[in-house]
Design an enzyme around this catalytic site. Sequence first.
Site, PDB file in Angstrom:
ATOM      1  N   CYS A 416       0.815  -1.223   0.000  1.00 21.49           N
ATOM      2  CA  CYS A 416       0.000   0.000   0.000  1.00 21.49           C
ATOM      3  C   CYS A 416       0.847   1.271   0.000  1.00 21.49           C
ATOM      4  O   CYS A 416       0.541   2.243  -0.708  1.00 21.49           O
ATOM      5  CB  CYS A 416      -0.979  -0.003   1.165  1.00 21.49           C
ATOM      6  SG  CYS A 416      -0.262  -0.380   2.776  1.00 21.49           S
ATOM      7  N   ASP A 540      -7.605   5.381  -1.306  1.00 21.74           N
ATOM      8  CA  ASP A 540      -7.198   4.128  -0.653  1.00 21.74           C
ATOM      9  C   ASP A 540      -6.434   3.240  -1.628  1.00 21.74           C
ATOM     10  O   ASP A 540      -6.994   2.752  -2.617  1.00 21.74           O
ATOM     11  CB  ASP A 540      -8.445   3.398  -0.145  1.00 21.74           C
ATOM     12  CG  ASP A 540      -8.109   2.328   0.877  1.00 21.74           C
ATOM     13  OD1 ASP A 540      -6.982   1.801   0.814  1.00 21.74           O
ATOM     14  OD2 ASP A 540      -8.962   2.037   1.721  1.00 21.74           O
ATOM     15  N   HIS A 542      -5.525   0.260  -1.168  1.00 24.36           N
ATOM     16  CA  HIS A 542      -5.797  -1.162  -0.922  1.00 24.36           C
ATOM     17  C   HIS A 542      -6.820  -1.741  -1.902  1.00 24.36           C
ATOM     18  O   HIS A 542      -7.119  -2.939  -1.853  1.00 24.36           O
ATOM     19  CB  HIS A 542      -6.303  -1.361   0.513  1.00 24.36           C
ATOM     20  CG  HIS A 542      -5.344  -0.863   1.546  1.00 24.36           C
ATOM     21  ND1 HIS A 542      -5.400   0.418   2.057  1.00 24.36           N
ATOM     22  CD2 HIS A 542      -4.291  -1.468   2.158  1.00 24.36           C
ATOM     23  CE1 HIS A 542      -4.429   0.580   2.943  1.00 24.36           C
ATOM     24  NE2 HIS A 542      -3.746  -0.552   3.030  1.00 24.36           N
TER      25      HIS A 542
END
Length: 583
Positions: A416, A540, A542
Amino acid sequence: MAPQLKILSNVIERLKNINEGVTGHLYGVMYNNTLTVLTFSINVVDDTEVNINHTTLQLHMPAEVYLCGILHVGQCEEKLPDSFQDIDITDNPLFFKYTHNSSKIDAYFYIHQKLEAVDDINVINENDIYQEFTYIRLRGSLPLIMQNGNIVEVLEETRKNIASGKIGIQFPSKNTFLFNNQNDLKDISLKELLDTSEPYEGNKNVKKGMMQATGVVDAVNANILLRISGDRLSEENIKCAPVLQYVKRPFNSMECNLLIDTLSLANFNMSSADLYGVLVESICRNIKLIEKCFEDQLQNSEIMKLAISNHYKPQNFGHLLTIVYPNGYTDKETMKYRESLHRILGLDMTKPYFRYGNAVKFCNDSQVENILFNPHEAIQQNYDTANNSRKIGIVQGLYAYHHYMQDNFDDNGWGCAYRSLQTIVSWYRLQGYTDTPIPSHSVIQKCLVNIGDKPSNFINSKQWIGSTEVGFVLESLLGVSVKVLCASTGEEVSMLAPNLLHHFQIQGTPVMIGGGVLAHTILGVNYDEVTGDVKFLILDPHYTGSEHLPTIINKGWCGWKTKDFWKKDAFYNMCLPQRPVCI
């Protein structure tokens, strides 16, 4: 009858940044007795090294955008009738005055040798423009054969041949063709020619219901067809016989293909006959820019490089510009020309707008299909504008969304922070600050090993990195400095909201935040200075799916988060990359 007047809101916003009394010129498009002002230039008296005047500047603009008026900002003097003599787009040139102190706008049309005030000034935005007009991007190659360095003469002859109508135009999306004097298409409009009822017919972003990302532009694609044979049984062919002349002498010859890449701004209701003329004009403008590019090279060097066209749309500018650079020239070699453009357009002298990395991305380019730019712009904004205590800071400019599993690389569960770093590097690339490629996980790991931060067995591992390592890589690969903010708990992150607000307002770069086992990218902050209420705009890394914007927005992979998003028992470090001061 005086024309109707529309002014793009970007013009008004740019005028607010002009802090002195200056004169200048206005540029716009005239259609159906309505003058739409799109941009302006200011008169620069000390620009001796690079001569860019209002005539040259017009060549950088899309065809159909012409000099249309005179601009006065603040206190300045100029004889108006003499200033209007170069304006051909309308019989009623515009005189526009802007006063700083009161932000007052006065507009006058020059009618029958006197100024008549415009009572109704319609200020519009870019979306209003796209309801009536579309960009047409026309590309192709023209053969170029030169002898003994007569490149300028050859280009002038090429331009004359183009202007005489010896080309055809193909619209590949509909497989339609446009030729000179094509009587059966004379009364057909552009909209009918392209068989579409939608503005920006190819605009996939609009079809998805998202906002157009800054720096990503849609245009109708068109190709140049060069006539290589004459008309069948034409009188010219019958009356003329070939004549050969043989001269024995040494000479230098060069043959190449001249790359044409030019823009037009066309009204959807424009007839195909008028459209043909506009597209021809766009090619002629492009060739004139190429002529100037070669002339500048001849003055400074004996080595000639092909001229390459690039299209730009500076942030908050409102329209596209085309600039031609010699192929392979570095940003340092184009510096003087870019500085001159900044001055005449009244642009900030601390940020690059016309470097290679600043060139716009077109929606139908293959490089745009595989990645999302600025997904946060698709989020419905519901800001409380009546609340004066609430301040908002958002990332400035363009970035690419990098996340898990991209590039056929499985980094699910550990990559990440690497992906957040890639997003930050993309920002520096797309703002023109660097041409360094987006670093892969392996390149990032090798960089950290080379600077002594990690042992050699770190390469090709699945070990995490944090905000400190992200800062090291940015400093090493891009040469940019970073600042670091630390929070010992998730609750303390909210206390750093004023620092983040200042960062986004001044620097405008994406922020990487790492805490515990997770890393995210912060794109903005919404902060109430009285109540302390704060929201964070989070991208994000992820996410593991495809580049499907509705999923990313609706599932919250990009969106506003409350302070509860941060874990109370985790520490957090933020890497705040700094913006270089340069153009």
